[in-house]
Design an enzyme around this catalytic site. Structure first.
Site, PDB file in Angstrom:
ATOM      1  N   ASP A   8      39.748  35.174  39.934  1.00 14.90           N
ATOM      2  CA  ASP A   8      38.369  35.244  39.431  1.00 14.90           C
ATOM      3  C   ASP A   8      38.039  36.666  38.975  1.00 14.90           C
ATOM      4  OD1 ASP A   8      38.248  36.356  41.946  1.00 14.90           O
ATOM      5  OD2 ASP A   8      36.574  35.121  42.663  1.00 14.90           O
ATOM      6  N   SER A   9      39.039  37.568  39.081  1.00 19.28           N
ATOM      7  CA  SER A   9      38.901  38.893  38.463  1.00 19.28           C
ATOM      8  C   SER A   9      38.796  38.739  36.945  1.00 19.28           C
ATOM      9  CB  SER A   9      40.095  39.786  38.825  1.00 19.28           C
ATOM     10  OG  SER A   9      41.310  39.092  38.648  1.00 19.28           O
ATOM     11  N   ASP A  61      42.016  30.735  41.541  1.00 19.05           N
ATOM     12  CA  ASP A  61      40.907  31.092  42.425  1.00 19.05           C
ATOM     13  C   ASP A  61      39.779  30.073  42.325  1.00 19.05           C
ATOM     14  OD1 ASP A  61      41.206  33.303  44.072  1.00 19.05           O
ATOM     15  OD2 ASP A  61      40.798  34.731  42.467  1.00 19.05           O
ATOM     16  N   LYS A  94      43.126  29.170  45.618  1.00 17.97           N
ATOM     17  CA  LYS A  94      42.903  30.246  46.582  1.00 17.97           C
ATOM     18  C   LYS A  94      41.419  30.327  46.900  1.00 17.97           C
ATOM     19  CE  LYS A  94      43.351  34.851  45.444  1.00 17.97           C
ATOM     20  NZ  LYS A  94      42.027  35.404  45.691  1.00 17.97           N
ATOM     21  N   GLU A 130      38.380  32.567  49.364  1.00 19.57           N
ATOM     22  CA  GLU A 130      38.095  33.755  50.175  1.00 19.57           C
ATOM     23  C   GLU A 130      37.370  33.379  51.462  1.00 19.57           C
ATOM     24  OE1 GLU A 130      35.943  36.666  47.870  1.00 19.57           O
ATOM     25  OE2 GLU A 130      37.462  36.695  46.289  1.00 19.57           O
ATOM     26  N   GLU A 184      43.544  41.917  51.275  1.00 19.04           N
ATOM     27  CA  GLU A 184      43.090  42.927  50.309  1.00 19.04           C
ATOM     28  C   GLU A 184      42.471  44.129  50.999  1.00 19.04           C
ATOM     29  OE1 GLU A 184      40.903  41.408  46.960  1.00 19.04           O
ATOM     30  OE2 GLU A 184      40.379  43.417  46.248  1.00 19.04           O
TER      31      GLU A 184
HETATM   32  O1  KIV Z   1      40.856  37.660  41.517  1.00 15.28           O
HETATM   33  C1  KIV Z   1      41.847  38.363  41.753  1.00 15.28           C
HETATM   34  O2  KIV Z   1      42.449  38.970  40.867  1.00 15.28           O
HETATM   35  C2  KIV Z   1      42.296  38.451  43.131  1.00 15.28           C
HETATM   36  C3  KIV Z   1      43.338  39.486  43.426  1.00 15.28           C
HETATM   37  C4  KIV Z   1      42.694  40.817  43.492  1.00 15.28           C
HETATM   38  C5  KIV Z   1      44.077  39.172  44.651  1.00 15.28           C
HETATM   39  O3  KIV Z   1      41.836  37.748  43.967  1.00 15.28           O
END
Ligand code: KIV
Length: 271
Positions: A51-52, A90, A120, A122, A189
């Site tokens: 989600d980056s 994500d 994934k 969080e 992280e």
């Molecule tokens: O969204 C992302 O890029 C991440 C990484 C920083 C692990 O979750």
């Protein structure tokens, strides 16, 4: 083809075997077809549609604004390119925090509409019910502990997490809970290397670090950071392998000059 020249499809089981034999896992983000193809063909084990994307693709200040539909769009493009790497997507902010049914619906959408192999999420104890429900539907889940960017407004800062004993203990407990519930791996992280190493040694599943030192089972970076496309983000853990920002700027400036000065196209570049 893998770097050894043999075709290899990476599955969650392969990642487990890699941990068992002490082979480090290399994970990178990608959000579009062209970049994912390069990353996949270079032999990366896991591609994270992170989600980056909210930051590096859409220009937001945090990961919070990106939507489930937008994550699905990015993941579809990546899956079209990935022939051997495991693709993990994500779950975006707001797609799973409500309740476990909502979380399952979001996870099913990702799996059905993108063809990715895993998701994934969080968080630890607080998302366990959702993790359990998603796993029960046969969807592999990766955890994410330590600095969890979707909770940035709770933390208020991007500093190193779990330096204090109480937070470190919660992280250790959360990692255990996620493993026992059935997660196939966890991203750690921005936490102290010693703590990350302890968590990794005590776990049967791979721990993938970002800013978590070298005692973990693998590493992940955001590809725009590694390539030096992003310029205003320089945490200590980041190694830039290139200055693509400068390279691209140089090429764009050269093109601009050529067009203005009528050097492009030349005789051979026209019909
Ligand atoms: O969204 C992302 O890029 C991440 C990484 C920083 C692990 O979750």
């Amino acid at each position: 083809m893998s770097i050894q020249g043999k075709p290899r499809i990476v599955t969650t089981h392969v990642l487990n075997e890699m941990k068992l034999r002490g082979e480090k896992i290399a994970m990178l983000t990608a959000y579009d077809f062209s970049m994912a193809r390069i990353v996949d063909q270079a032999g990366i084990d896991v591609i994270l549609v992170g989600d980056s994307a909210s930051n590096v693709m859409a220009g937001h200040k945090s990961t919070l604004p990106i939507t489930l539909d937008q994550m699905i769009y990015h993941a579809q493009s990546v899956v079209r390119a990935a022939k051997r790497a495991l693709v993990v997507v994500d779950m975006p902010f707001g797609a799973y925090q409500g309740n476990s049914k909502e979380a399952l619906v979001s996870a099913i959408r990702i799996m059905k509409e993108t063809g990715a192999q895993a998701i994934k999420m969080e968080g630890g104890e607080e998302i366990l019910e959702s993790v359990h429900r998603i796993l029960s539907a046969g969807i592999p889940v990766m955890g994410h502990l330590g600095l969890t960017p979707q909770s940035i407004h709770k933390f208020g800062t991007y500093v190193v997490r779990a330096r204090k004993e109480e937070e470190a203990q919660k992280l250790v407990k959360d990692a255990k809970l996620l493993e026992e519930t059935g997660c196939f791996g966890i991203v750690l992280e921005k936490i102290p290397a010693k703590l990350a190493g302890e968590v990794a040694r005590n776990a049967k599943i791979p721990m993938i670090g970002i800013g978590a030192g070298n005692q973990v089972d693998g590493q992940v970076l955001v590809i725009h950071d590694l390539l030096g496309i992003t310029q205003d983000f320089s945490p200590r853990f980041l190694r830039r392998y290139h200055n693509l920002f400068a390279e691209i700027s140089g090429s764009v400036e050269a093109y601009l000059t050529d067009v203005k000065e009528e050097r492009f196209p030349n005789e051979k570049e026209q019909y």
